[in-house]
Write an enzyme that holds these catalytic residues in place. Structure first.
Site, PDB file in Angstrom:
ATOM      1  N   GLU A 114      -5.603   3.579  10.800  1.00 20.98           N
ATOM      2  CA  GLU A 114      -4.998   3.845  12.104  1.00 20.98           C
ATOM      3  C   GLU A 114      -5.865   4.896  12.775  1.00 20.98           C
ATOM      4  O   GLU A 114      -6.044   6.000  12.250  1.00 20.98           O
ATOM      5  CB  GLU A 114      -3.568   4.343  11.965  1.00 20.98           C
ATOM      6  CG  GLU A 114      -2.877   4.515  13.321  1.00 20.98           C
ATOM      7  CD  GLU A 114      -1.749   5.515  13.290  1.00 20.98           C
ATOM      8  OE1 GLU A 114      -1.768   6.435  14.124  1.00 20.98           O
ATOM      9  OE2 GLU A 114      -0.874   5.376  12.433  1.00 20.98           O
TER      10      GLU A 114
ATOM     11  N   CYS B 185      -1.929  10.487  18.171  1.00 26.48           N
ATOM     12  CA  CYS B 185      -2.678   9.337  18.659  1.00 26.48           C
ATOM     13  C   CYS B 185      -1.911   8.548  19.698  1.00 26.48           C
ATOM     14  O   CYS B 185      -2.496   7.823  20.495  1.00 26.48           O
ATOM     15  CB  CYS B 185      -3.086   8.436  17.495  1.00 26.48           C
ATOM     16  SG  CYS B 185      -1.691   7.909  16.482  1.00 26.48           S
TER      17      CYS B 185
END
Length: 993
Positions: A756, A790
């Site tokens: 990720e 993020c």
């Protein structure tokens, strides 16, 4: 004297029949057949889907800027029904094809909805409202003015609300003395009553009102209230605190009691507060207020209402998994209301009771109880809502009772939320007005007593069922985040911070976790808010240590692989239980090591628990092996086997949740794990490993590997490492993918990388959006976690027509945020993680200053490594601020001339992680669903805070590879699928399976 409810029943029925007689022949305006609204409301009561669309359309209507847009939205919401609904005589569809026609039909629609709205609103301004209020007075009815507007989103708006309240008091103070005397309205059993009454929303007086920080909230609210009370004392005027959402109740009550114990407000004679009968704790709150009022020696008004926020409060509490502070059934609320009526009337010597209701039985209960207590008729008053229940208004006035109407004043736009609440009340299946005037229920039924048991208030440890999914034999329910409106929760968190502070600076021994010990230098962790404050020390590993660590992992692989699935699952659940026990301590460590504010630290712990529980349940579903197909004579089974040695390389921004998820998934599926936390989260990483070891993960199966990037690289390329789970930056992630693709000597498999990576996430705000919600959501998404996640919003794309207004409100909201150290519960934006991050963000700010126009710059505010939020407008698609991940609270503002262009801008980066949309256009929402190319799209909510099992998280393109974390497919990435097919037909027969 204590009243026996049963003995009151004959008088309640008799009085109710009298009131019904006095109100006969009249109908509430909302249900008047001459209104357009009558047809719409009737349909809404029959069709829940239409009801939702109608109320949503009413909500969006005031924000629409031109008549063509009104027509377009009407057709989006109602389709073919729109022409019929708003009057076929206007020829809606035919007219809408021309500019003139759109204007005509748009005006018709506006007129019909505004007619309904203005029936509940006394005037668009105080000047416009004064004649309506005077008419009420002349008709023998008092008023309580409510200035429309929900919570303020900035301190500028909070100042504006205070100034509007001051102006309203001044206007009324000048107008009312000239009105005719009205003895019934101007004196009660305790003395004179002011002609002027103002109801105040506390949330509108402070944009950052938050029960997590009662002290700052009190100071800000009290500072704005004191000028109002000073003026009210001279006019005179009474001031009533409205009660609002459930999680602010205790805060509002405490502000009320504290402020009116201050000098000179301790002797202020006309203070009041609303209490909601649908709350399970209101009886106790009344008792507190009674005791306080006796101590104060000056009576206050208690306005008893049933409550207007049940729907929204119930949904929010269920979403969060909190114990419900509200009665679940209307009959329980009605019963509690009647109990509270008796209590308030019994104590009318020390308070001024006011009863807000439109329910015939409730009115009769008040009358019967007062009669039994032989109270004078002026010892209480009734309060009803302007424009509602006119027959009952008439009946109570005709009976010679003091009646006060709650009279909203303000523009239509802020009035829509108020209108929708009124419509929800009137169209509810439980609405008394609906039962009497629409369903024509018999009077005997309407006057019958509520039949319900009043449950005990929920304990502090119970939680309500939230959204859940079923995994294996156990129903997965998200761990509730802490409810910081509770005093005991705040005390627990503060106590943990004090305890952890005493433990700072200690050396943590890796030998308690690992058998193969490190040979590297010490890793020292410091508090980002106080860079000189040492949080803890651990010794690090060197690249040369990796081979030994891997050898230990391999030596334990077979034993852990063959451990029964049920045993591995039990270990994960034990770890989750241990985390619950250590919840406050773990959150407190994050406050110091990562400078996470209270809520963010707690949410990280809750998510870590979720991952442990969820992956345990997912593994249960795979055991025993599922059979594939049901054909006679053959047995096909799907077996899942662990891939082998797994490396977990975790980030510092979610130092417990993300590694807990990656490590738990690998462990529960049977793999040995080498867990390398970020150097900037080595202390939390140590505690996670300790919890897993304590829960039963054997030494060697999980190894804690603190160290630098060089250790991470060595782990990735080692020939015996089968799987790498990584969360971090795009550049590092792509480097891992590249390194893992090279076959090392002795390597017998293709390495799997689960990564990720980053995001350049956009939120689109279109021209139908609720700007209150959009501003708040964008600010939260950009500045939460100091922008260090993020999924943070780093671009906001605004439609032309709302661009300037949105930027102004956004700037004011950002300027209102509280920047500080995470230990302080008032802090909303803490520091970034360290000096490297601070330097990098400030370098991007220099780029941004060249590329765009700085709207807000708070980058130099705050302690330690703080970088306060910055907003930069005028950013173009090719600018670096529009393309590159910054990982800090920096927001680029972009402009779009159409929704289609906004989507192109949103999709115009190499990332595809999260995106957001604020819109009330069904067409735009559907377009975004189809074309907004992100892994997680959030509509009309912030883009952060994905929940395990409910919003599985992860992106594509350059935002990551692999299945979504917290989703059904994630666990399988750590395993190999094997299909075993056996021919079971032998000698002419096959076993029955």
């Amino acid at each position: 004297m204590t009243l026996d409810p049963a003995l009151l029943e004959p008088r309640i029925r008799a009085i109710g029949e009298d009131l019904a007689s006095r109100s006969s022949g009249m109908s509430p305006g909302l249900f008047d057949s001459r209104w357009w609204s009558q047809a719409a409301i009737n349909l809404a009561m029959k069709d829940p889907a239409f009801k939702a669309q109608l109320f949503r359309f009413i909500d969006v209507l005031p924000s629409l800027h031109d008549d063509a847009q009104v027509v377009r939205l009407a057709e989006e919401y109602f389709g073919e029904m729109s022409a019929h609904l708003f009057g076929a005589q206007w020829g809606l569809k035919a007219l809408a094809s021309t500019k003139l026609g759109a204007s005509l039909s748009g005006k018709a629609i506006r007129h019909q909805v505004e007619q309904m709205a203005t029936s509940f609103i006394a005037g668009a301004s105080m000047e416009q409202a004064v004649p309506a209020l005077r008419k009420l007075w002349e008709d023998g009815r008092a008023f309580s003015v409510d200035l429309l507007g929900e919570a303020s989103v900035s301190e500028r708006e909070a100042d504006g609300y205070r100034d509007r309240c001051l102006a309203a008091l001044q206007t009324l103070g000048e107008a009312c003395p000239g009105w005719s005397p009205a003895p019934l309205l101007e004196r009660d059993h305790l003395g004179p009553l002011p002609r002027v009454q103002l109801s105040i929303k506390i949330s509108a007086l402070y944009s950052q009102l938050d029960p997590i920080d009662p002290e700052s909230s009190y100071r800000a609210v009290a500072a704005r209230l004191r000028p109002l009370l000073n003026l009210a004392g001279t006019l005179p005027a009474s001031v009533i605190f409205d009660m609002e959402q459930a999680d602010t109740k205790e805060l509002i009550l405490s502000i009320f009691m504290r402020l009116f114990m201050e000098e000179p407000y301790r002797t202020f004679p006309h203070a009041g507060i609303a209490l909601q009968a649908y709350r399970t704790d209101t009886y106790d709150d009344v008792q507190r207020l009674l005791a306080w009022s006796r101590e104060r020696l000056v009576p206050v008004t208690i306005r008893l209402v049933k409550g207007a926020y049940w729907d929204s409060d119930a949904i929010r509490y269920r979403q969060r998994g909190w114990s419900m502070p509200l009665f679940e059934h209307k009959a329980q609320t009605d019963m509690n209301y009647e109990r509270l009526v008796r209590l308030l009337l019994e104590q009318s010597a020390v308070i001024r009771p006011a009863f807000g209701t439109h329910n015939l039985r409730s009115l009769a209960v008040v009358e019967a109880a007062a009669e039994a207590l032989t109270l004078p008729p002026n010892a209480w008053e009734y309060q009803m809502i302007y424009g509602m229940a006119e027959p009952f208004q008439h009946a109570m006035s005709d009976r010679g009772r003091r009646l006060r109407l709650y009279a909203p004043v303000g523009e239509l736009l802020p009035g829509m939320a108020y209108l929708v609440r009124r419509l929800l009340e009137n169209t509810s299946n439980e609405s008394f007005l609906r039962k009497e005037y629409v369903e024509s229920q018999p009077l005997s039924l309407l006057l019958s007593p509520p039949e319900a048991a009043l449950p005990s208030p929920p304990s502090s440890m119970t939680t309500a069922p939230g959204a859940s999914s079923t995994v294996g034999a156990v129903r997965f329910v998200n761990e509730p985040v802490a409810n910081f409106s509770r005093d005991d929760v705040r005390v627990a968190m503060a106590g943990a911070i004090d305890q952890v502070r005493k433990q700072l600076g200690q050396r943590l021994e890796v030998s308690k976790l690992n058998t193969h010990l490190p040979t590297g230098a010490d890793v020292r962790s410091f508090n980002p808010a106080q860079p000189e404050q040492l949080v803890g020390i651990v010794q690090s590993y060197l690249p040369a240590d990796v081979a030994g660590l891997v050898k230990v992992a391999e030596s334990h692989a077979e034993e852990w692989k063959h451990r029964a699935v049920a045993e591995r699952v039990a270990v994960m659940r034990k770890a989750a239980s241990l985390m619950r026990e250590q919840r406050w301590e773990l959150a407190a460590w994050e406050v110091f090591e990562e400078a996470k504010p209270w809520r963010e630290a707690d949410a990280d712990v809750a998510e870590a628990i979720d991952f442990l529980e969820y992956y345990a349940g997912e593994m249960e579903q795979l055991d025993p092996p599922p059979r594939l197909g049901r054909y006679p004579g053959e047995l096909n089974e799907l077996f899942w086997s662990p891939r082998g040695v797994t490396v977990v390389i975790a980030p510092w921004n979610f130092p417990l949740a993300i590694p807990a998820g990656m490590v738990a998934a690998a462990l529960v599926s049977g793999n040995p794990v080498l867990f390398k936390p970020s150097e900037r989260a080595s202390i939390i990483g140590y505690r996670l490993a300790g919890i897993l070891r304590q829960a039963g993960v054997p030494a060697g199966v999980l190894q804690y590997v603190p160290g630098g990037p060089d250790v991470g690289r060595e782990l990735v390329i080692h020939a015996s490492v089968a799987t790498i789970a990584f969360t971090g930056s795009k550049d590092v992630g792509l480097g891992m993918v590249q390194a893992a693709a090279v076959q090392q000597a002795g390597q017998k498999f293709v390495k799997r990388v689960i990564a990720e990576m980053g995001g350049k996430n956009a939120i689109i705000v279109d021209d139908t959006a609720d700007l209150d919600e959009a501003v708040t959501g964008v600010v939260q998404s950009c500045t939460g976690y100091a922008g260090q996640k993020c999924s943070a919003c780093s671009r906001v794309i605004l439609m032309d027509s709302i661009h300037d207004a949105f930027i102004q409100r956004l700037a004011d909201a950002v300027m209102s945020l509280r920047i500080g150290a995470a230990e302080d519960p008032a802090t909303q934006v803490g520091p970034v993680i360290d000096g490297r991050a601070q330097k990098r963000i400030r370098e991007y700010l220099e780029i941004g200053r060249r590329e765009g126009r700085v709207v807000v710059d708070r980058s130099m505010e705050g302690p330690g490594y703080a970088v306060g939020p910055v907003v930069i407008a005028g950013i173009e698609p090719t600018h670096r601020l529009a393309q590159e991940e910054i990982f800090g609270p920096v927001l680029a503002v972009m402009r779009a001339s159409s929704f289609e262009q906004a989507l192109r801008l949103a999709n115009g980066t190499t990332y595809a992680l999260t995106g957001g949309l604020y819109s009330r256009s069904p067409r735009h929402i559907e377009l975004a669903r189809q074309a907004f190319d992100v892994g997680n799209l959030y509509i009309n909510r912030s883009t952060t805070g994905a929940l395990v099992g409910r919003q599985p998280f992860g992106g594509h393109r350059l935002s990551g590879i692999g299945a979504k974390a917290g989703g059904e497919e994630y666990l399988k990435q750590f395993m190999v699928a094997r299909v075993v097919s056996e021919q079971t037909l032998r000698r002419g027969f096959a076993p029955t399976l």
